[in-house]
Design a protein around this motif. Structure first.
Motif, PDB file in Angstrom:
ATOM      1  N   TYR A   1      61.055  68.702  25.786  1.00  0.00           N
ATOM      2  CA  TYR A   1      60.244  67.622  25.212  1.00  0.00           C
ATOM      3  C   TYR A   1      59.777  67.941  23.802  1.00  0.00           C
ATOM      4  N   PHE A   2      59.549  69.210  23.525  1.00  0.00           N
ATOM      5  CA  PHE A   2      58.881  69.635  22.298  1.00  0.00           C
ATOM      6  C   PHE A   2      59.453  69.020  21.018  1.00  0.00           C
ATOM      7  N   PRO A   3      60.764  69.046  20.764  1.00  0.00           N
ATOM      8  CA  PRO A   3      61.270  68.542  19.477  1.00  0.00           C
ATOM      9  C   PRO A   3      61.055  67.049  19.260  1.00  0.00           C
ATOM     10  N   PHE A   4      60.774  66.313  20.317  1.00  0.00           N
ATOM     11  CA  PHE A   4      60.707  64.861  20.200  1.00  0.00           C
ATOM     12  C   PHE A   4      59.305  64.312  20.474  1.00  0.00           C
ATOM     13  N   GLY A   5      58.317  65.180  20.510  1.00  0.00           N
ATOM     14  CA  GLY A   5      56.957  64.749  20.778  1.00  0.00           C
ATOM     15  C   GLY A   5      56.015  65.077  19.638  1.00  0.00           C
ATOM     16  N   LYS A   6      54.733  65.003  19.941  1.00  0.00           N
ATOM     17  CA  LYS A   6      53.700  65.188  18.929  1.00  0.00           C
ATOM     18  C   LYS A   6      53.673  66.609  18.387  1.00  0.00           C
ATOM     19  N   LEU A   7      54.022  67.583  19.222  1.00  0.00           N
ATOM     20  CA  LEU A   7      53.945  68.976  18.813  1.00  0.00           C
ATOM     21  C   LEU A   7      55.041  69.382  17.834  1.00  0.00           C
ATOM     22  N   PHE A   8      55.913  68.447  17.488  1.00  0.00           N
ATOM     23  CA  PHE A   8      56.966  68.740  16.512  1.00  0.00           C
ATOM     24  C   PHE A   8      56.382  69.145  15.168  1.00  0.00           C
TER      25      PHE A   8
ATOM     26  N   GLY B   1      67.671  70.548  19.886  1.00  0.00           N
ATOM     27  CA  GLY B   1      66.781  69.424  19.635  1.00  0.00           C
ATOM     28  C   GLY B   1      66.009  69.582  18.343  1.00  0.00           C
ATOM     29  N   MET B   2      65.525  70.785  18.058  1.00  0.00           N
ATOM     30  CA  MET B   2      64.804  71.029  16.810  1.00  0.00           C
ATOM     31  C   MET B   2      65.710  70.820  15.604  1.00  0.00           C
ATOM     32  N   THR B   3      66.965  71.258  15.707  1.00  0.00           N
ATOM     33  CA  THR B   3      67.905  71.074  14.596  1.00  0.00           C
ATOM     34  C   THR B   3      68.163  69.603  14.339  1.00  0.00           C
ATOM     35  N   VAL B   4      68.393  68.837  15.404  1.00  0.00           N
ATOM     36  CA  VAL B   4      68.638  67.401  15.258  1.00  0.00           C
ATOM     37  C   VAL B   4      67.428  66.700  14.651  1.00  0.00           C
ATOM     38  N   ARG B   5      66.242  67.035  15.142  1.00  0.00           N
ATOM     39  CA  ARG B   5      65.026  66.386  14.650  1.00  0.00           C
ATOM     40  C   ARG B   5      64.725  66.762  13.203  1.00  0.00           C
ATOM     41  N   ILE B   6      64.904  68.036  12.852  1.00  0.00           N
ATOM     42  CA  ILE B   6      64.637  68.466  11.477  1.00  0.00           C
ATOM     43  C   ILE B   6      65.639  67.831  10.509  1.00  0.00           C
ATOM     44  N   CYS B   7      66.896  67.708  10.924  1.00  0.00           N
ATOM     45  CA  CYS B   7      67.897  67.054  10.074  1.00  0.00           C
ATOM     46  C   CYS B   7      67.529  65.594   9.843  1.00  0.00           C
ATOM     47  N   ALA B   8      67.129  64.904  10.908  1.00  0.00           N
ATOM     48  CA  ALA B   8      66.730  63.499  10.760  1.00  0.00           C
ATOM     49  C   ALA B   8      65.493  63.368   9.894  1.00  0.00           C
ATOM     50  N   TRP B   9      64.570  64.292  10.060  1.00  0.00           N
ATOM     51  CA  TRP B   9      63.327  64.279   9.270  1.00  0.00           C
ATOM     52  C   TRP B   9      63.604  64.579   7.800  1.00  0.00           C
ATOM     53  N   SER B  10      64.480  65.537   7.532  1.00  0.00           N
ATOM     54  CA  SER B  10      64.754  65.926   6.146  1.00  0.00           C
ATOM     55  C   SER B  10      65.578  64.886   5.398  1.00  0.00           C
ATOM     56  N   MET B  11      66.235  63.970   6.109  1.00  0.00           N
ATOM     57  CA  MET B  11      67.028  62.933   5.443  1.00  0.00           C
ATOM     58  C   MET B  11      66.197  61.725   5.029  1.00  0.00           C
TER      59      MET B  11
ATOM     60  N   LYS C   1      77.036  66.118  10.020  1.00  0.00           N
ATOM     61  CA  LYS C   1      76.446  67.355   9.529  1.00  0.00           C
ATOM     62  C   LYS C   1      75.400  67.890  10.491  1.00  0.00           C
ATOM     63  N   THR C   2      74.706  66.976  11.167  1.00  0.00           N
ATOM     64  CA  THR C   2      73.701  67.412  12.131  1.00  0.00           C
ATOM     65  C   THR C   2      74.326  68.213  13.258  1.00  0.00           C
ATOM     66  N   SER C   3      75.448  67.732  13.788  1.00  0.00           N
ATOM     67  CA  SER C   3      76.144  68.468  14.845  1.00  0.00           C
ATOM     68  C   SER C   3      76.666  69.805  14.326  1.00  0.00           C
ATOM     69  N   MET C   4      77.078  69.850  13.061  1.00  0.00           N
ATOM     70  CA  MET C   4      77.536  71.109  12.472  1.00  0.00           C
ATOM     71  C   MET C   4      76.390  72.107  12.380  1.00  0.00           C
ATOM     72  N   TYR C   5      75.231  71.636  11.918  1.00  0.00           N
ATOM     73  CA  TYR C   5      74.078  72.524  11.820  1.00  0.00           C
ATOM     74  C   TYR C   5      73.630  73.002  13.200  1.00  0.00           C
TER      75      TYR C   5
ATOM     76  N   ILE D   1      57.071  72.461  11.415  1.00  0.00           N
ATOM     77  CA  ILE D   1      57.294  71.963  10.054  1.00  0.00           C
ATOM     78  C   ILE D   1      56.019  71.972   9.223  1.00  0.00           C
ATOM     79  N   ARG D   2      54.908  72.315   9.846  1.00  0.00           N
ATOM     80  CA  ARG D   2      53.646  72.352   9.101  1.00  0.00           C
ATOM     81  C   ARG D   2      53.680  73.345   7.942  1.00  0.00           C
ATOM     82  N   PRO D   3      54.359  74.513   8.075  1.00  0.00           N
ATOM     83  CA  PRO D   3      54.415  75.439   6.925  1.00  0.00           C
ATOM     84  C   PRO D   3      55.027  74.838   5.671  1.00  0.00           C
ATOM     85  N   LEU D   4      55.813  73.773   5.802  1.00  0.00           N
ATOM     86  CA  LEU D   4      56.383  73.138   4.609  1.00  0.00           C
ATOM     87  C   LEU D   4      55.303  72.477   3.755  1.00  0.00           C
TER      88      LEU D   4
END
Length: 380
Positions: free
Chosen positions: A254-261, A54-64, A11-15, A265-268
């Motif tokens: 680098y952004f999706p996989f570092g501290k600035l990620f 990268g953001m999509t992959v990271r957000i999918c992993a985070w949301s799971m 699903k991550t690759s689909m998103y 997602i802070r608005p959530l």
């Protein structure tokens, strides 16, 4: 699972595919069928697509994750509840203003930290908005006549501005303004990390310092580009442009996989008071032991579900859960357990059984005589 979903590995690759497809479509619309693509921004364009994937992959992993999944599920459920719409809107707007716009949660830790965080956050947000808008062709400037420019957004002509006017200067120097904001915040952060010994103990180069160095390189090189073509007649401008593009590309990858990620997602965080405060800033859940209100029913239910999904069994002998008690009662129960003073099943004088097999005697009561008998038998 639909046939479309079966076409992808996960699903991550689909998103990720959907996100890239939407970006290409928006770019097609914004550039009028790719007729206004700036090839000088091609490097930024490729790195922006990598950033989106990268953001999509990271957000999918985070949301799971169990905790995030339950919060998102609770958020969607509450947004669909008509009785909560008025309170939801009020809570979301108040949290957006306090925590996102003014970032009061950082200012509570100190004015210095609040200023530096606010500058970096809004400087990055402004830079991202301008960079992605120009890179994907969502906006560009059209020359109307010798002294007038017009801003075009998604193919639609917008406001006109005099080329030598104050408004035009502010618009054309938008990236310089946001760069100065980021530069000021980064310098303040580096000074704090240089002087604060407590921060130096816990900071890591790849997680805490590298993002600051990258932001510093991007802002300084970008500002020198302006200095080069405005005051130095384009001195080494091509080399500065190449170096600036290189730093931006590395930063976006680098952004999706570092501290600035945490920035996107802070608005959530607006969902937390909306979901878990039946009355704004008022606890309604009573403690099972002392009756003190300490939380809300929805939050305690989600805590139990999250811990259960992670195989943490915190159910007590009477059938209740540790989450049913307020923090003070939990600490009291922990101390009583460590002192072997709780209502234990079996021998109340027996030692505490630890995970490593070592017996710790209860300090509040004498040892059982059976314990000494077993010790003597072991020595024999």
């Amino acid at each position: 699972m639909t046939q479309f979903e079966k076409s992808f590995y996960s699903k991550t690759s689909m998103y990720a595919f959907i996100v890239v497809l939407l970006l290409i479509i928006s770019m097609w619309v914004g550039t009028k069928q790719f007729s206004h693509v700036d090839m000088m921004l091609f490097g930024y364009l490729i790195s922006s697509f990598v950033f989106a994937i990268g953001m999509t992959v990271r957000i999918c992993a985070w949301s799971m994750r169990p905790a995030t999944h339950h919060v998102l599920k609770r958020t969607i459920q509450n947004l669909k509840t008509r009785k909560r719409q008025k309170r939801n809107f009020k809570s979301v707007m108040q949290t957006l203003v306090d925590n996102i716009l003014f970032q009061k949660f950082i200012f509570k830790r100190g004015i210095y930290r609040g200023i530096q965080h606010w500058l970096v956050a809004w400087g990055c947000i402004g830079s991202f908005a301008i960079t992605f808008g120009l890179t994907f062709g969502w906006m560009h400037f059209k020359l109307v006549d010798a002294t007038t420019y017009q801003l075009v957004v998604m193919g639609f002509p917008m406001i006109k501005m005099a080329a030598d006017g104050l408004f035009a200067e502010l618009v054309f120097n938008g990236l310089n303004i946001t760069a100065l904001m980021v530069l000021g915040g980064v310098v303040m952060m580096m000074i704090r990390r240089q002087r604060d010994k407590g921060v130096q103990v816990t900071q890591r180069f790849e997680f805490d310092l590298f993002p600051l160095y990258m932001l510093l390189a991007i802002t300084v090189s970008g500002l020198f580009l302006t200095v080069s073509y405005k005051f130095l007649d384009g001195f080494i401008h091509s080399y500065l442009a190449l170096f600036h593009q290189f730093t931006v590309v590395i930063f976006l990858v680098y952004f999706p996989f570092g501290k600035l990620f945490h920035l996107p997602i802070r608005p959530l965080a607006v969902a937390v008071p909306m979901n878990y405060q039946e009355q704004l800033k008022v606890d309604t859940r009573p403690c099972k032991k002392c009756g003190t209100t300490y939380s809300s029913d929805d939050q305690i239910d989600d805590v139990k579900d999250i811990l259960g999904a992670q195989a943490f069994d915190l159910q007590l002998k009477d059938g209740s859960y540790l989450a049913d008690y307020c923090p003070s009662c939990r600490r009291r129960m922990r101390v009583m357990s460590q002192l072997n003073l709780e209502n234990a099943a079996g021998n109340p004088f027996g030692p505490i059984q630890t995970n490593n097999g070592i017996h710790i005697p209860g300090f509040g009561r004498k040892r059982s005589e059976d314990f000494y008998d077993e010790t003597r038998e072991g020595e024999k």
